[in-house]
Design a protein around this motif. Structure first.
Motif, PDB file in Angstrom:
ATOM      1  N   THR A 302      -2.670  -2.424   9.700  1.00 23.13           N
ATOM      2  CA  THR A 302      -2.919  -2.529   8.261  1.00 23.13           C
ATOM      3  C   THR A 302      -2.481  -1.262   7.538  1.00 23.13           C
ATOM      4  O   THR A 302      -1.862  -1.324   6.469  1.00 23.13           O
ATOM      5  CB  THR A 302      -4.413  -2.790   8.004  1.00 23.13           C
ATOM      6  OG1 THR A 302      -4.812  -3.968   8.700  1.00 23.13           O
ATOM      7  CG2 THR A 302      -4.680  -2.968   6.522  1.00 23.13           C
ATOM      8  N   GLY A 303      -2.779  -0.112   8.116  1.00 25.80           N
ATOM      9  CA  GLY A 303      -2.394   1.154   7.495  1.00 25.80           C
ATOM     10  C   GLY A 303      -0.890   1.315   7.384  1.00 25.80           C
ATOM     11  O   GLY A 303      -0.395   1.882   6.409  1.00 25.80           O
ATOM     12  N   ALA A 304      -0.147   0.793   8.369  1.00 27.35           N
ATOM     13  CA  ALA A 304       1.310   0.892   8.308  1.00 27.35           C
ATOM     14  C   ALA A 304       1.862   0.099   7.131  1.00 27.35           C
ATOM     15  O   ALA A 304       2.739   0.575   6.391  1.00 27.35           O
ATOM     16  CB  ALA A 304       1.912   0.390   9.623  1.00 27.35           C
ATOM     17  N   TYR A 305       1.356  -1.106   6.943  1.00 28.08           N
ATOM     18  CA  TYR A 305       1.830  -1.915   5.824  1.00 28.08           C
ATOM     19  C   TYR A 305       1.367  -1.338   4.494  1.00 28.08           C
ATOM     20  O   TYR A 305       2.097  -1.412   3.486  1.00 28.08           O
ATOM     21  CB  TYR A 305       1.347  -3.351   5.983  1.00 28.08           C
ATOM     22  CG  TYR A 305       2.047  -4.092   7.097  1.00 28.08           C
ATOM     23  CD1 TYR A 305       3.335  -4.574   6.934  1.00 28.08           C
ATOM     24  CD2 TYR A 305       1.426  -4.293   8.331  1.00 28.08           C
ATOM     25  CE1 TYR A 305       3.984  -5.246   7.954  1.00 28.08           C
ATOM     26  CE2 TYR A 305       2.071  -4.956   9.364  1.00 28.08           C
ATOM     27  CZ  TYR A 305       3.351  -5.428   9.172  1.00 28.08           C
ATOM     28  OH  TYR A 305       4.000  -6.093  10.182  1.00 28.08           O
ATOM     29  N   ILE A 306       0.176  -0.771   4.462  1.00 26.47           N
ATOM     30  CA  ILE A 306      -0.293  -0.138   3.228  1.00 26.47           C
ATOM     31  C   ILE A 306       0.543   1.090   2.909  1.00 26.47           C
ATOM     32  O   ILE A 306       0.829   1.373   1.739  1.00 26.47           O
ATOM     33  CB  ILE A 306      -1.790   0.219   3.350  1.00 26.47           C
ATOM     34  CG1 ILE A 306      -2.631  -1.058   3.351  1.00 26.47           C
ATOM     35  CG2 ILE A 306      -2.227   1.125   2.213  1.00 26.47           C
ATOM     36  CD1 ILE A 306      -4.107  -0.823   3.481  1.00 26.47           C
ATOM     37  N   ALA A 307       0.985   1.812   3.938  1.00 28.02           N
ATOM     38  CA  ALA A 307       1.866   2.952   3.710  1.00 28.02           C
ATOM     39  C   ALA A 307       3.189   2.514   3.102  1.00 28.02           C
ATOM     40  O   ALA A 307       3.727   3.171   2.200  1.00 28.02           O
ATOM     41  CB  ALA A 307       2.108   3.693   5.025  1.00 28.02           C
ATOM     42  N   ALA A 308       3.714   1.373   3.566  1.00 31.31           N
ATOM     43  CA  ALA A 308       4.929   0.830   2.958  1.00 31.31           C
ATOM     44  C   ALA A 308       4.668   0.440   1.509  1.00 31.31           C
ATOM     45  O   ALA A 308       5.506   0.690   0.621  1.00 31.31           O
ATOM     46  CB  ALA A 308       5.417  -0.376   3.760  1.00 31.31           C
ATOM     47  N   GLY A 309       3.506  -0.162   1.248  1.00 31.87           N
ATOM     48  CA  GLY A 309       3.154  -0.497  -0.128  1.00 31.87           C
ATOM     49  C   GLY A 309       3.002   0.738  -0.993  1.00 31.87           C
ATOM     50  O   GLY A 309       3.325   0.708  -2.190  1.00 31.87           O
ATOM     51  N   LEU A 310       2.523   1.825  -0.424  1.00 35.39           N
ATOM     52  CA  LEU A 310       2.377   3.071  -1.170  1.00 35.39           C
ATOM     53  C   LEU A 310       3.741   3.600  -1.616  1.00 35.39           C
ATOM     54  O   LEU A 310       3.885   4.087  -2.740  1.00 35.39           O
ATOM     55  CB  LEU A 310       1.660   4.118  -0.306  1.00 35.39           C
ATOM     56  CG  LEU A 310       1.543   5.522  -0.892  1.00 35.39           C
ATOM     57  CD1 LEU A 310       0.720   5.498  -2.172  1.00 35.39           C
ATOM     58  CD2 LEU A 310       0.904   6.475   0.133  1.00 35.39           C
ATOM     59  N   VAL A 311       4.741   3.488  -0.742  1.00 34.47           N
ATOM     60  CA  VAL A 311       6.090   3.932  -1.119  1.00 34.47           C
ATOM     61  C   VAL A 311       6.612   3.102  -2.289  1.00 34.47           C
ATOM     62  O   VAL A 311       7.204   3.638  -3.230  1.00 34.47           O
ATOM     63  CB  VAL A 311       7.045   3.832   0.088  1.00 34.47           C
ATOM     64  CG1 VAL A 311       8.476   4.158  -0.338  1.00 34.47           C
ATOM     65  CG2 VAL A 311       6.596   4.765   1.198  1.00 34.47           C
ATOM     66  N   LEU A 312       6.385   1.799  -2.242  1.00 32.91           N
ATOM     67  CA  LEU A 312       6.811   0.937  -3.348  1.00 32.91           C
ATOM     68  C   LEU A 312       6.072   1.293  -4.632  1.00 32.91           C
ATOM     69  O   LEU A 312       6.659   1.315  -5.720  1.00 32.91           O
ATOM     70  CB  LEU A 312       6.566  -0.523  -2.984  1.00 32.91           C
ATOM     71  CG  LEU A 312       6.964  -1.569  -4.031  1.00 32.91           C
ATOM     72  CD1 LEU A 312       8.449  -1.468  -4.350  1.00 32.91           C
ATOM     73  CD2 LEU A 312       6.619  -2.973  -3.531  1.00 32.91           C
ATOM     74  N   PHE A 313       4.795   1.592  -4.519  1.00 32.68           N
ATOM     75  CA  PHE A 313       3.991   1.997  -5.680  1.00 32.68           C
ATOM     76  C   PHE A 313       4.540   3.282  -6.289  1.00 32.68           C
ATOM     77  O   PHE A 313       4.733   3.380  -7.515  1.00 32.68           O
ATOM     78  CB  PHE A 313       2.543   2.186  -5.230  1.00 32.68           C
ATOM     79  CG  PHE A 313       1.610   2.658  -6.308  1.00 32.68           C
ATOM     80  CD1 PHE A 313       1.026   1.762  -7.184  1.00 32.68           C
ATOM     81  CD2 PHE A 313       1.303   4.007  -6.439  1.00 32.68           C
ATOM     82  CE1 PHE A 313       0.160   2.189  -8.176  1.00 32.68           C
ATOM     83  CE2 PHE A 313       0.440   4.451  -7.424  1.00 32.68           C
ATOM     84  CZ  PHE A 313      -0.136   3.546  -8.298  1.00 32.68           C
ATOM     85  N   VAL A 314       4.831   4.267  -5.458  1.00 33.60           N
ATOM     86  CA  VAL A 314       5.355   5.544  -5.946  1.00 33.60           C
ATOM     87  C   VAL A 314       6.748   5.350  -6.543  1.00 33.60           C
ATOM     88  O   VAL A 314       7.078   5.931  -7.588  1.00 33.60           O
ATOM     89  CB  VAL A 314       5.387   6.574  -4.801  1.00 33.60           C
ATOM     90  CG1 VAL A 314       6.095   7.848  -5.244  1.00 33.60           C
ATOM     91  CG2 VAL A 314       3.969   6.900  -4.337  1.00 33.60           C
ATOM     92  N   LEU A 315       7.565   4.530  -5.902  1.00 31.78           N
ATOM     93  CA  LEU A 315       8.920   4.287  -6.401  1.00 31.78           C
ATOM     94  C   LEU A 315       8.880   3.677  -7.800  1.00 31.78           C
ATOM     95  O   LEU A 315       9.603   4.119  -8.707  1.00 31.78           O
ATOM     96  CB  LEU A 315       9.659   3.364  -5.432  1.00 31.78           C
ATOM     97  CG  LEU A 315      11.112   3.020  -5.777  1.00 31.78           C
ATOM     98  CD1 LEU A 315      11.975   4.273  -5.780  1.00 31.78           C
ATOM     99  CD2 LEU A 315      11.659   1.998  -4.777  1.00 31.78           C
ATOM    100  N   THR A 316       8.033   2.686  -7.985  1.00 35.87           N
ATOM    101  CA  THR A 316       7.905   2.061  -9.299  1.00 35.87           C
ATOM    102  C   THR A 316       7.366   3.044 -10.328  1.00 35.87           C
ATOM    103  O   THR A 316       7.833   3.083 -11.481  1.00 35.87           O
ATOM    104  CB  THR A 316       6.980   0.836  -9.214  1.00 35.87           C
ATOM    105  OG1 THR A 316       7.450  -0.043  -8.191  1.00 35.87           O
ATOM    106  CG2 THR A 316       6.931   0.092 -10.523  1.00 35.87           C
TER     107      THR A 316
END
Length: 335
Positions: A302-316
């Protein structure tokens, strides 16, 4: 002049319609309304900021344990094995697919959307503007899953010849190199995303172009400018901040689109050689998370996928922040 309750006798005389004005402290009533409206606006702003901050804090807190245990380079590795005793995962493929598909979408949608907006506001007959604008806006009402099904079953056959032409004639260039992928490619999902974000760019650009002061346009025409020169010197400069805002809003939609991309893109098998080609498959951040939601079985995955989501959040967040800076500098320059 004698007064009654702070109001002069003259103010209490009947008006031309025979009615007397209302008595009382009208100014204080206005100030009370201003305070209520200002407080509501401030509360709304605080709530939005708090929500965004809490989402960011949640992503960071949930992602840190997984990133700490990650045995691979998070930003450069192509491995995605978040489970087991030695988790290893990287986002370079997701980042490349997400960014390039969005770049293709913006490259196609922004010029076309601005052109449609200029046509609707500056060239189209008045009786045509309303129906044409409504027709374009209807694209925004189409659900993402419909775009995905339409692209998979119908639109794909129209794009394949274009892809083949580019590969045959420009295959020497790394971005157009042949890959052998017959399904959904980065190039294909970029075109579908362009169709999805087109109404956003068109609607917002149309509204801001329509607000161009008449004096600016008539002044340009009075000085001898042609219709296009008037648009170039009066309409486009006035609407540039709005167009930038529309483009950034559309880019946020393209970066985060999930369902349509999940339907269309061809996921790569583990161990597939890396290529820069736009005719390769892959997965975006959103499609990767959506496709593997069933793997949220333990904190490490779960943390790995949330980390990927965090990158998308920061990118946006970064994209929108840069757009805001550009708009503010443009306003300061014009003022």
């Amino acid at each position: 002049m004698p007064t009654v309750s702070g109001v002069s006798a003259t103010d209490q005389l009947p008006g031309p319609d025979g009615k007397k004005p209302l008595t009382g402290d009208r100014a204080s009533t206005g100030r009370r309304g201003d305070r209520l409206f200002g407080g509501a606006a401030t509360l709304s702003g605080v709530v939005v900021i708090a929500m965004v901050s809490l989402i960011g804090i949640f992503l960071v807190v949930q992602a840190i344990p997984a990133l700490t245990n990650n045995s691979a380079s998070f930003f450069t590795s192509r491995v995605w094995e978040p489970g087991g005793e030695q988790p290893a995962f990287g986002i370079v493929e997701f980042l490349w697919t997400t960014v390039m598909a969005s770049v293709i979408a913006m490259t196609l949608a922004v010029p076309l959307g601005v052109g449609v907006a200029l046509f609707l506001t500056q060239y189209a007959p008045l009786r045509m503007r309303g129906p044409a604008a409504a027709l374009v806006d209807l694209l925004a009402a189409v659900p993402s899953i419909v775009y995905g099904l339409w692209g998979l079953l119908t639109f794909r056959s129209f794009v394949k010849p274009l892809e083949q032409f580019l590969q045959d004639n420009f295959g020497w260039f790394p971005l157009f190199a042949p890959t052998g992928i017959s399904g959904g490619t980065i190039f294909f999902i970029g075109i579908v995303l362009a169709i999805m974000i087109l109404p956003i760019v068109t609607a917002l650009s149309r509204e801001v172009f329509d607000q161009t002061p008449i004096a600016h346009k008539e002044g340009a025409l009075a000085l001898g400018a042609t219709h296009w020169e008037m648009i170039r010197t009066a309409v486009l400069p006035f609407g540039r901040p709005g167009v930038i805002s529309a483009a950034m809003l559309a880019l946020g939609r393209a970066l985060g689109e999930t369902i349509a991309v999940t339907f269309l893109v061809s996921a790569l098998a583990p161990g597939t050689p890396w290529t820069w080609s736009l005719f390769n498959g892959g997965e975006t951040f959103a499609s990767k998370i959506a496709n593997n939601a069933a793997e949220f079985s333990n904190p490490s995955k779960t943390g790995a996928y949330i980390a990927a989501g965090l990158v998308l959040f920061v990118l946006t967040f970064v994209v929108n922040s840069v757009a805001r800076i550009v708009i503010e500098r443009r306003k300061a320059f014009t003022e």
